[in-house]
Scaffold this motif. Structure first.
Motif, mmCIF file in Angstrom:
data_model
loop_
_atom_site.group_PDB
_atom_site.id
_atom_site.type_symbol
_atom_site.label_atom_id
_atom_site.label_comp_id
_atom_site.label_asym_id
_atom_site.label_seq_id
_atom_site.Cartn_x
_atom_site.Cartn_y
_atom_site.Cartn_z
ATOM 1 N N LEU A 152 20.834 61.597 91.864
ATOM 2 C CA LEU A 152 20.409 61.869 93.331
ATOM 3 C C LEU A 152 20.227 60.518 93.822
ATOM 4 O O LEU A 152 19.620 59.422 93.545
ATOM 5 C CB LEU A 152 19.045 62.427 93.453
ATOM 6 C CG LEU A 152 18.251 62.517 94.735
ATOM 7 C CD1 LEU A 152 19.090 63.363 95.610
ATOM 8 C CD2 LEU A 152 16.924 63.296 94.416
ATOM 9 N N TYR B 56 14.956 59.387 85.997
ATOM 10 C CA TYR B 56 14.275 60.597 86.620
ATOM 11 C C TYR B 56 14.710 61.745 86.220
ATOM 12 O O TYR B 56 15.698 62.830 86.289
ATOM 13 C CB TYR B 56 14.622 60.884 88.420
ATOM 14 C CG TYR B 56 13.588 61.531 89.113
ATOM 15 C CD1 TYR B 56 12.408 60.600 89.326
ATOM 16 C CD2 TYR B 56 13.564 62.524 89.583
ATOM 17 C CE1 TYR B 56 11.403 61.042 89.600
ATOM 18 C CE2 TYR B 56 12.586 63.391 90.185
ATOM 19 C CZ TYR B 56 11.456 62.379 90.312
ATOM 20 O OH TYR B 56 10.300 63.156 90.926
ATOM 21 N N LEU C 224 15.569 65.807 87.256
ATOM 22 C CA LEU C 224 16.914 66.272 87.951
ATOM 23 C C LEU C 224 17.532 67.188 86.824
ATOM 24 O O LEU C 224 18.723 67.799 87.194
ATOM 25 C CB LEU C 224 17.713 65.134 88.367
ATOM 26 C CG LEU C 224 17.144 64.258 89.501
ATOM 27 C CD1 LEU C 224 18.286 63.235 89.638
ATOM 28 C CD2 LEU C 224 16.998 65.091 90.661
ATOM 29 N N LEU D 51 10.659 70.910 91.912
ATOM 30 C CA LEU D 51 10.048 69.769 91.635
ATOM 31 C C LEU D 51 8.798 69.670 92.291
ATOM 32 O O LEU D 51 8.818 69.522 93.366
ATOM 33 C CB LEU D 51 11.117 68.557 91.859
ATOM 34 C CG LEU D 51 10.308 67.231 92.068
ATOM 35 C CD1 LEU D 51 10.093 66.770 90.518
ATOM 36 C CD2 LEU D 51 11.505 66.190 92.355
ATOM 37 N N TYR E 11 15.135 71.745 98.916
ATOM 38 C CA TYR E 11 15.997 70.489 98.431
ATOM 39 C C TYR E 11 16.822 71.116 97.457
ATOM 40 O O TYR E 11 16.984 71.210 96.193
ATOM 41 C CB TYR E 11 14.791 69.867 97.527
ATOM 42 C CG TYR E 11 15.083 68.238 97.696
ATOM 43 C CD1 TYR E 11 14.902 67.542 98.981
ATOM 44 C CD2 TYR E 11 15.797 67.464 96.568
ATOM 45 C CE1 TYR E 11 15.297 66.429 98.906
ATOM 46 C CE2 TYR E 11 15.908 66.412 96.619
ATOM 47 C CZ TYR E 11 15.939 65.650 97.742
ATOM 48 O OH TYR E 11 16.244 64.411 97.889
ATOM 49 N N LEU F 31 18.421 69.482 93.771
ATOM 50 C CA LEU F 31 17.952 70.041 92.580
ATOM 51 C C LEU F 31 18.797 70.756 91.809
ATOM 52 O O LEU F 31 18.722 70.900 90.646
ATOM 53 C CB LEU F 31 16.373 70.570 92.612
ATOM 54 C CG LEU F 31 15.426 69.529 93.330
ATOM 55 C CD1 LEU F 31 14.293 70.403 93.200
ATOM 56 C CD2 LEU F 31 15.518 68.241 92.527
HETATM 57 MG MG LIG Z 1 13.958 64.476 93.601
#
Ligand SMILES: [Mg+2]
Lengths: 155, 155
Positions: free
Chosen positions: A4, A80, A83, B4, B80, B83
């Motif tokens: 991302l 992260y 994801l 998330l 979002y 994701l």
């Molecule tokens: Mg994020």
């Protein structure tokens, strides 16, 4: 690998507790503050285990491509895991993240990497222009034709 | 559906340009500022098309579960798409997000929902404690036994 990419006015983080897969840190790595950055939130996936070097080459190409369009000042690689639901081993993840950093530095970019395996507080801003928020799935295959920028339009 | 969940000191957003799938907004929806929130970044996926009501029920249970543990003040649903690499139609996404909002409000939570289909600038903070950052895949199946909190330890 899932990434991302956020074009960010600022990113700030501070390490909190270690997890059992935490990398060792120097004191100066425990917090970071970066402005006008391309932040690359990165999840290394199980299927990246086989040819991690190719994954690194391909994600570096993606990062360079986006970076050249947005003209940020620097790149921040930020581990992260959230994801992906199919992660690589922590060892592979660490080594891939470090290779990304090294490769981008070799190419002359200003690069930082946030610590792996630590709980961290963070603050991040996203500029909000169409290229300020992009996601990519990176594989060992030739990089497929990208969909139009802004394809993920509900974000 | 991928979510998330971020326990956040603050989240701020401002709408920028519309995309072609933008929802219509009242003036007061064009920006938002929330403190001590559970921010639920949400991607509605192709496989959620079949039984969207069950997906809503299941994600609401997940949100309630996390909310009860962290004791935030309010919930912010934030679309979002990044994701997931396999999104639902925009219409399904919009309706699922609205149903999540309605359902949580019916249960007595203070809930906001960020606009769908707009480019937005945002700033978000994450507190950094072990439950301040969690991700979930929500399906129509009975919710599987959750892995230990903090399972995604490189974040
Ligand atoms: Mg994020």
């Amino acid at each position: 690998m899932r990434v991302l990419l956020i074009h960010s006015d600022y990113l700030k983080y501070q390490t909190k507790n270690k997890t059992r897969i935490a990398e060792e840190l120097r004191e100066d790595q425990k917090e970071g503050y970066f402005t006008d950055s391309l932040v690359v939130f990165t999840a290394v996936e199980a299927e990246d285990e086989e040819k991690p070097q190719e994954i690194v080459q391909n994600v570096v190409k993606e990062i360079e491509d986006v970076f050249s369009k947005i003209k940020a000042e620097n790149i921040v690689i930020y581990p992260y895991a959230h994801l992906s639901s199919s992660l690589s081993s922590p060892d592979t993840a660490k080594s891939v993240l470090m290779e990304m950093e090294k490769e981008l530095k070799n190419k002359g970019y200003e690069v930082a990497r946030a610590p792996f395996g630590w709980y961290k507080s963070f603050e991040v801003s996203c500029k909000g222009h169409p290229l300020s928020e992009l996601s990519r799935t990176v594989t060992t295959q030739k990089i497929p034709q990208k969909p139009e920028e802004g394809e993920k339009e509900e974000s």
